[in-house]
Design a protein around this motif. Sequence first.
Motif, PDB file in Angstrom:
ATOM      1  N   GLU B  27       0.817  -1.207   0.000  1.00 28.10           N
ATOM      2  CA  GLU B  27       0.000   0.000   0.000  1.00 28.10           C
ATOM      3  C   GLU B  27       0.863   1.276   0.000  1.00 28.10           C
ATOM      4  N   PHE B  28       0.571   2.193  -0.917  1.00 26.59           N
ATOM      5  CA  PHE B  28       1.302   3.470  -0.935  1.00 26.59           C
ATOM      6  C   PHE B  28       0.355   4.572  -1.367  1.00 26.59           C
ATOM      7  N   GLN B  29       0.778   5.821  -1.092  1.00 24.91           N
ATOM      8  CA  GLN B  29       0.035   6.943  -1.654  1.00 24.91           C
ATOM      9  C   GLN B  29       0.797   7.531  -2.822  1.00 24.91           C
ATOM     10  N   SER B  30       2.134   7.539  -2.662  1.00 23.89           N
ATOM     11  CA  SER B  30       2.948   8.144  -3.701  1.00 23.89           C
ATOM     12  C   SER B  30       4.141   7.233  -3.982  1.00 23.89           C
ATOM     13  N   LEU B  31       4.275   6.862  -5.251  1.00 25.16           N
ATOM     14  CA  LEU B  31       5.333   5.931  -5.636  1.00 25.16           C
ATOM     15  C   LEU B  31       6.275   6.614  -6.617  1.00 25.16           C
ATOM     16  N   VAL B 203       8.906  13.401  -2.085  1.00 24.71           N
ATOM     17  CA  VAL B 203       7.498  13.332  -2.438  1.00 24.71           C
ATOM     18  C   VAL B 203       6.903  11.924  -2.305  1.00 24.71           C
ATOM     19  N   SER B 204       7.763  10.906  -2.340  1.00 27.62           N
ATOM     20  CA  SER B 204       7.200   9.557  -2.402  1.00 27.62           C
ATOM     21  C   SER B 204       7.318   8.829  -1.071  1.00 27.62           C
ATOM     22  N   ASP B 205       6.368   7.924  -0.820  1.00 24.71           N
ATOM     23  CA  ASP B 205       6.573   7.090   0.367  1.00 24.71           C
ATOM     24  C   ASP B 205       7.170   5.730   0.018  1.00 24.71           C
ATOM     25  N   LEU B 216      15.090  -3.824  -9.421  1.00 26.63           N
ATOM     26  CA  LEU B 216      16.206  -4.367  -8.651  1.00 26.63           C
ATOM     27  C   LEU B 216      16.056  -4.086  -7.160  1.00 26.63           C
ATOM     28  N   GLU B 217      15.273  -3.035  -6.842  1.00 23.63           N
ATOM     29  CA  GLU B 217      15.103  -2.742  -5.430  1.00 23.63           C
ATOM     30  C   GLU B 217      13.779  -2.039  -5.212  1.00 23.63           C
ATOM     31  N   GLU B 218      13.130  -2.359  -4.098  1.00 27.89           N
ATOM     32  CA  GLU B 218      11.853  -1.727  -3.784  1.00 27.89           C
ATOM     33  C   GLU B 218      11.816  -1.503  -2.293  1.00 27.89           C
ATOM     34  N   GLY B 219      11.262  -0.376  -1.866  1.00 23.99           N
ATOM     35  CA  GLY B 219      11.186  -0.172  -0.421  1.00 23.99           C
ATOM     36  C   GLY B 219      10.641   1.189  -0.067  1.00 23.99           C
TER      37      GLY B 219
END
Lengths: 256, 243
Positions: B27-31, B203-205, B216-219
């Motif tokens: 769950e995110f608001q800004s990616l 700006v992103s969460d 390659l990476e997500e977080g």
Amino acid sequence: MLMQKRGQPVTLAAQLLSWCLVGLLMAAVFSFAFSQLKYGWNWAAIWEYRQKFINGWLVTVAISAAALLLSLLIGLLTALAQRSSVLPLRYLAVLYVEAVRGTPLLVQILIFFYVVASAFGLNNRYVAGALTLSLFAGAYLSEMIRAGIESIRGSQRESARAIGLTQLQTYRYVIYPQVVRQLIPPLTGQFASIIKDSSLLSIIAVGEFTLNAQEVNAFTYSTLESYLPLAVGYLLLTLPISLVSRILERRFHFAT
Amino acid sequence: MQLEFCGICKQFGARPVLRDISLKVPEFQSLAIVGPSGGGKTTLLRTIAGLEKPDSGRLRIGQDWLAFTEQALLAHRRSIGTVFQGYNLFPHLTALENVMLPLVKVHGVARGQARDTADALFKRFQLLAHAHQRPAELSGGQQQRVAIVRAIAIEPRFLIFDEPTSALDPEMTAEVLDCIAELRAEGRPLIIVTHNMGFAREVSDRCLFIAEGQILEEGRSAELFSAPQHPLMVNFLAKVLRY
């Protein structure tokens, strides 16, 4: 005061004065030329034939208007054909455009009337003449329309897609209005060309403006008196068109 | 919002651009999507925007799996707001007409109501004075803000930004980024591809790092930018943050 400085507007007085100067210069050149001529003017003979001039002028207007409409249709269809994915159709359109733009109108008129039209039983020289003129102008319009459609950037189609316009809506609201705006100035210029080019139809005895002037000349032996009204008659048509074209060009101008 | 990629592949000619992308983004608001040029981030974003069909694989946005038929993609594109890096607006229409076009022609809003919506948004983004100007009369920053207004006017499910400032000078970039930050503060879901790492972080969460056609990476952005794990991301950040 008769110079325009870069980026400065021209005053009305300067415009008027400059035009007067140009008028005077032209008047001087031509009055000198005509004074050297020792020519016995006979306007009375020409006046007798005024109705002939008017009729011829009207025929020129009618043929040019018909040719403009028809050439627009031909230009539009062949422009789309030039972009078609059906190769024979595309090549046919390309061949048509290149053949017409690469040969003189005079040759096209002769071949179309004496070979093509007579082979297909088309004997009305007015219809044949208007058709030839339409095919001639259509090739030039085809290129203008094709260039117009291709000038709309791919990014605009993409943008139209992103906001959810359908293919049809994209043509209707994005591509078509821009192509039409771009097309109006060259189109008016093309109309002026058609009017002047229609004079060549006199060689297949279409009774338009030029042919009538030639006939009046043959009847009266008053060459200059026959051809000067001819020039004026064409200018009467082409000058307003060129003026309108300039105004439209300014109105529809927007940078992309 | 949620995103789930399931075996997404895409090739342009012989060149694979997305190689079997599978990931469930929490769950995110800004990616934010970051990574080197040519790594596939824009293609992935365009797939999410419904502008590109993958050769294979599935994509879930929110609760629904997206059907990659032309019909479904059109409906999908109509439900989201997309802003590209430049040349978003139609040059023959004024700023106001640009905003009203999708409202009236795509969403069937009455002209008067569309006008009110556009006016209110122009007022909010200090664009009222430019409503009747054509794009060529506007600065690049103003054009992008009008494009953003057009995107939010339709009340989209979420917003997509594809390098929205890469065609702008630094001053205009700030003006557009402020605008996007404001939308985020309002709680609008958004996905952004950007080269501006400082902005991406702020700006992103959540953040995706994409290179060589793979995620390659997500977080969480705060952690990802301060302690990147994958050597390519470490390398990438070191390079872009050097100056």
